[in-house]
Design a protein around this motif. Structure first.
Motif, short mmCIF file in Angstrom:
data_model
loop_
_atom_site.label_atom_id
_atom_site.label_comp_id
_atom_site.label_asym_id
_atom_site.label_seq_id
_atom_site.Cartn_x
_atom_site.Cartn_y
_atom_site.Cartn_z
N LEU A 10 18.57 1.62 -42.24
CA LEU A 10 19.55 0.61 -41.88
C LEU A 10 18.95 -0.79 -41.99
O LEU A 10 17.88 -1.05 -41.45
CB LEU A 10 20.01 0.85 -40.44
CG LEU A 10 21.44 0.47 -40.07
CD1 LEU A 10 22.44 1.22 -40.92
CD2 LEU A 10 21.68 0.77 -38.60
N SER A 11 19.62 -1.66 -42.72
CA SER A 11 19.22 -3.06 -42.80
C SER A 11 20.44 -3.91 -42.47
O SER A 11 21.56 -3.54 -42.81
CB SER A 11 18.67 -3.42 -44.19
OG SER A 11 19.66 -3.21 -45.17
N PRO A 12 20.25 -5.04 -41.79
CA PRO A 12 21.39 -5.82 -41.31
C PRO A 12 22.25 -6.39 -42.43
O PRO A 12 21.74 -6.97 -43.38
CB PRO A 12 20.75 -6.92 -40.46
CG PRO A 12 19.31 -6.95 -40.84
CD PRO A 12 18.97 -5.61 -41.35
N CYS A 13 23.55 -6.23 -42.29
CA CYS A 13 24.53 -6.76 -43.23
C CYS A 13 25.72 -7.30 -42.43
O CYS A 13 25.98 -6.85 -41.32
CB CYS A 13 25.05 -5.68 -44.19
SG CYS A 13 23.80 -4.80 -45.11
N LEU A 14 26.43 -8.23 -43.03
CA LEU A 14 27.62 -8.78 -42.37
C LEU A 14 28.64 -9.17 -43.43
O LEU A 14 28.27 -9.53 -44.56
CB LEU A 14 27.25 -9.99 -41.50
CG LEU A 14 28.34 -10.54 -40.57
CD1 LEU A 14 28.81 -9.47 -39.58
CD2 LEU A 14 27.84 -11.76 -39.82
N VAL A 163 30.06 -8.13 -48.55
CA VAL A 163 29.04 -8.25 -47.51
C VAL A 163 27.78 -8.87 -48.10
O VAL A 163 27.57 -8.86 -49.32
CB VAL A 163 28.68 -6.87 -46.90
CG1 VAL A 163 29.89 -6.22 -46.27
CG2 VAL A 163 28.07 -5.95 -47.95
N LEU A 164 26.96 -9.40 -47.22
CA LEU A 164 25.64 -9.91 -47.59
C LEU A 164 24.60 -9.35 -46.65
O LEU A 164 24.84 -9.18 -45.46
CB LEU A 164 25.60 -11.44 -47.53
CG LEU A 164 26.41 -12.22 -48.57
CD1 LEU A 164 26.32 -13.72 -48.27
CD2 LEU A 164 25.91 -11.94 -49.98
N ARG A 187 25.27 -17.61 -46.37
CA ARG A 187 26.50 -17.41 -47.12
C ARG A 187 26.57 -18.32 -48.34
O ARG A 187 26.93 -17.89 -49.44
CB ARG A 187 27.70 -17.68 -46.19
CG ARG A 187 29.02 -17.99 -46.89
CD ARG A 187 29.59 -16.76 -47.58
NE ARG A 187 30.90 -17.05 -48.15
CZ ARG A 187 31.14 -17.44 -49.39
NH1 ARG A 187 30.12 -17.66 -50.21
NH2 ARG A 187 32.35 -17.62 -49.83
N HIS A 188 26.21 -19.60 -48.19
CA HIS A 188 26.43 -20.57 -49.26
C HIS A 188 25.23 -20.76 -50.17
O HIS A 188 25.40 -21.03 -51.36
CB HIS A 188 26.86 -21.91 -48.66
CG HIS A 188 28.26 -21.90 -48.14
ND1 HIS A 188 29.36 -22.06 -48.94
CD2 HIS A 188 28.74 -21.71 -46.89
CE1 HIS A 188 30.47 -21.97 -48.22
NE2 HIS A 188 30.11 -21.76 -46.97
#
Length: 267
Positions: A10-14, A163-164, A187-188
């Motif tokens: 698991l690696s963090p994504c949003l 997602v990123l 994000r940008h």
């Protein structure tokens, strides 16, 4: 060979949209005043139900865990469902939080705020008009095991790969303002060599901050001096309207796994 447990990979994504707009309170003290936001075609109302406090950017860590779990399922070719399961212990470990009774209670309180926060936004426009939602449809905990039901649109966004990946050091950021800024910068700027830039008046408006502009400018200067955002460099350019520029400090092929397009809307 059997696939390893999800917690090992698991690696963090949003979701990308959650990184660009003022969906969460940035204060550790309860915020009862709703967010009322408009910028161009984007409108947003965020409030706790029945006068309860709205969800915070730390509560959103639970959504990061849930989205990350769904992303792993998608990458493995497993069904992606709004129903996410895991243990409270696994969630706390993923977030880098201690497993004390206080941490358990805070996580439960965060789930309550996520379920009790109502969001109405033009970003969720359908043929029937603007629709409202809560971050968590329902949740239940039994003997340390968590059952979480997310909105279907959030699950659909994971399937669309909207997602990123996040730097795991994000969870070590202690200030709500710097967490918000990291997400926006991630994000940008993404992994674009030249990064991105916002004039600070525009950035202040985009934050929906309750702080006056001079205080906002002070916080930006503090973060530029601290240079604490994982994976990014900040630079403040003076002028009639100061500009904040940000770019990746390194651009390895392995991070982030999902980059942003070179042409990101300045919105």
């Amino acid at each position: 060979m059997n696939a390893p447990p999800l917690r090992q990979v698991l690696s963090p994504c949003l979701l990308i949209d959650l990184m660009s707009w003022p969906f969460f309170s940035l204060s550790k003290s309860p915020r009862h005043v709703p967010v009322s936001f408009r910028m161009g075609r984007v409108t947003m109302q965020v409030a706790g139900q029945d006068g309860s406090p709205m969800a915070t950017i730390w509560d959103a860590d639970i959504l990061i865990w849930a989205v990350s779990t769904l992303v792993v399922a998608r990458r493995r070719g497993r069904p992606v469902s709004p129903h996410v399961r895991g243990s409270i212990r696994e969630v706390l470990r993923f977030l880098g939080r201690g497993e004390t009774a206080t941490r358990y209670d805070r996580l439960r309180a965060g789930l309550e705020r996520l379920a009790g926060t109502c969001v109405t936004t033009s970003l969720r426009q359908t043929r029937d008009g603007v629709q409202g939602f809560s971050w968590v449809v329902a949740w239940q905990e039994r003997r340390g095991e968590l059952d979480l039901i997310l909105p279907q649109w959030l699950c659909d966004a994971v399937i669309r790969r909207a997602v990123l990946d996040l730097d795991p050091r994000y969870f070590t950021l202690t200030g709500g303002f710097e967490r918000w800024l990291y997400l926006l910068v991630r994000r940008h700027a993404g992994r674009q060599k030249d990064g991105w830039a916002f004039d600070l008046r525009h950035l202040h408006e985009k934050s929906a901050s309750r702080s006056p502009y001079p205080r906002f400018l002070f916080e930006i200067r503090r973060l530029v001096t601290a240079d604490s955002l994982p994976g990014y460099r900040l630079r403040l350019e003076a002028g009639t309207t100061p500009v904040l520029r940000f770019s990746p400090d390194t651009v390895p092929e392995s991070y982030p796994q999902d980059g942003v397009d070179n042409h990101v809307e300045d919105s």
